[in-house]
Write an enzyme that holds these catalytic residues in place. Sequence first.
Site, mmCIF file in Angstrom:
data_model
loop_
_atom_site.group_PDB
_atom_site.id
_atom_site.type_symbol
_atom_site.label_atom_id
_atom_site.label_comp_id
_atom_site.label_asym_id
_atom_site.label_seq_id
_atom_site.Cartn_x
_atom_site.Cartn_y
_atom_site.Cartn_z
ATOM 1 N N GLU A 2 4.997 11.092 3.169
ATOM 2 C CA GLU A 2 3.821 10.267 2.887
ATOM 3 C C GLU A 2 3.353 9.490 4.113
ATOM 4 O OE1 GLU A 2 0.884 9.712 0.145
ATOM 5 O OE2 GLU A 2 2.698 10.939 0.005
ATOM 6 N N GLU A 48 1.926 2.028 -3.457
ATOM 7 C CA GLU A 48 0.851 2.659 -4.225
ATOM 8 C C GLU A 48 0.881 4.179 -4.052
ATOM 9 O OE1 GLU A 48 -3.680 3.637 -3.336
ATOM 10 O OE2 GLU A 48 -3.129 1.567 -2.863
ATOM 11 N N HIS A 49 1.119 4.622 -2.825
ATOM 12 C CA HIS A 49 1.186 6.056 -2.563
ATOM 13 C C HIS A 49 2.421 6.696 -3.211
ATOM 14 C CE1 HIS A 49 -1.919 7.095 0.579
ATOM 15 N NE2 HIS A 49 -2.074 5.786 0.462
ATOM 16 N N GLU A 57 -5.179 8.336 6.535
ATOM 17 C CA GLU A 57 -6.054 7.371 5.856
ATOM 18 C C GLU A 57 -6.430 6.240 6.807
ATOM 19 O OE1 GLU A 57 -5.948 4.292 2.024
ATOM 20 O OE2 GLU A 57 -4.339 5.775 2.287
ATOM 21 N N HIS A 71 0.827 -1.208 0.000
ATOM 22 C CA HIS A 71 0.000 0.000 0.000
ATOM 23 C C HIS A 71 0.859 1.255 0.000
ATOM 24 C CE1 HIS A 71 -2.340 3.191 2.139
ATOM 25 N NE2 HIS A 71 -3.238 2.844 1.245
#
Length: 479
Positions: free
Chosen positions: A167, A97-98, A174, A94
Site C-alpha cells: 500500500e 483508511e487504506h 496519491e 490516512h
Amino acid sequence: SVLRASRLALRQGTRAFCGGPPPSRLKDPLPFQPYESPRTLPGYLHQTPGTKVTQLDNGLKVATEEGHGETATVGVWIDAGSSYETEKNNGVAHFLEHMAFKGTNKRSREQIELEVENMGASLNAYTSREQTVYFARSFKKDVGASVDILADILQNSKLETDAIESERSTIIREMEEIERNVEEVVYDQLHAVAYQNDPLGFTILGPRANVRSLKRDDLVNYINTHYSPDRMVLAGAGAVSHDALVDYAKRSFGGMAKKPFPKPAKPEFVGSMVTIHDHDMPVVHAAIAAESVGWSHPEYFTFQVIQAIIGSWDRESGAGKNISSRLGEHLAMEGTAHSMTAFHTCYHNTGLFGIYSTFTSENSWDAICDVVTEWVRISHQVSETEVERAKNKVKAAALMQLNSSSAVAEDVGRQILTLGRRMTPAEIFSRIDAITTDHVKAVATEYLTDVDVAVCAIGPFTEMPDYNHIRGFTYWNRL
C-alpha cells in the site's frame, strides 16, 4: 473608486479610511446552545424529519434521520484525523483508511469486496485533519449487513505486513497526484504556516519518509489510542430505522471499551508567510487567511454570511460589473486578478477564514491589496442589501446540500461529533435571521481588521508584498 483610492494609498505607505469609525469590539460570546425556533418561519422548516440520537453504555452515539425510499447510507464518524498525530507518525490515520478494506480476522479482502458487490452496495472512507469516516450505501434490507462490515473493518483489521508494504506505493502515487494540484498544495502550505507548532498544520497524507517507514505497530497504536466508542458516531439516513440501527450498534459495537484520551489544547495561530517560486506556472496562486472560529462557536454562521458576501469570481465565467460580489465586480473592472473565492475552514476550536486568488506576477501587489481591503471594507461599509442577499445564500446552501441520504448522513455524523447534537433547519434559519448588518461589521472588525494573517503564494512572481505590507493592508487609518 473607494477600493482604488485605498489601494493607491496603501502602495504609497499610508492607509485610506472611509465610512466612519469601526464598530466596537465584540463582547465574549455566549455558549452555542440550542434554542426554540420561532413559529414565524416557513412551515416547511418545521416539517423536516427530526434527528434521533441514542447513546450506548460505552459512549458510542447512534444518530439517524429516517426517510423514505429503498436505499440508505450508514457510516461511522470518528473524532480522529491527522491533527491527532505526531511528527513521527504523521500520515498514520490516512494509512489506516487504506488498510481498512484489506481484510479482517473474519473476512478476507476478496470476501469483503464480494459481499459488498453481491448486495449492490458501495463502501468508502476518507480522512481529514480532525475526522476519519467509513460509510456504506446499500438497500434498506442490507443496512444490518453494512453495519456488520463497518464494525468488522474498524475492530478486526488484520493489518498484514505484506498489505502494508504494497500500500505504500499506492499512497505515494496519491501524494504525487495531490502535489500536481496547485490548490491542494496551497491549502496544505497555508495550514503549515498558520499552525506551525501544532499537528493541525500537518498534511493528511504525511511526508514521504513516514509513508515509507510506518510499521504495523504504528497503525495498531493509533487504533488503540483513538478508535474509542465515545469518540464515534454511527449515523444513518434514508431508508433506515433508528431502533433497528441501535440494535445493530449494540450487537456490533457494544463490546468496544472506552479509551481515555486528554482533550487537545487549542492550536496556536501564527501570523506568517511562505512563498514558493515556480516560473513554469502561468499565474500566481495565493491564499490569505486570518484565524476564525470553530464549528461550535456562536459566530460560525456570521462567518458563513461574510463568506457569502465576498463570494467567488472567475474571469472565464464572463461575469463582470453586474456580479453580486463587490470584490468580484472590482476585480472584473480593474483586471487585477484572474479569479478569487472566499473560504471558511472550521475545526473544533479554531478555523481559517480567507480568500484564494489567482493573478499575474505584475498584479501581485494590487491583487493582494484588493483582497485584504475587502475584509476591512466589510467591517466599515457593508450594506444591508449585501447582508440580506448573503443570508439567503447561506440558507439556500444549508438546505440544497442535503439532497441525498449520503449528504444527510454526513451532516448528521459531523454535527453530532462536533456539536454533540444536530441543529434543525429551523434553528439554522433562526440563527441566520438574527444576524444584523451591524453584527457583521462587528465580527469583521474583531476577526479580520488589524489582525495577523497566514499567507501562502506559489507561482512565477518577480515581486510580492512582504508580510509586513500584507499585515498592514488589514487596517485603514484616516489620511
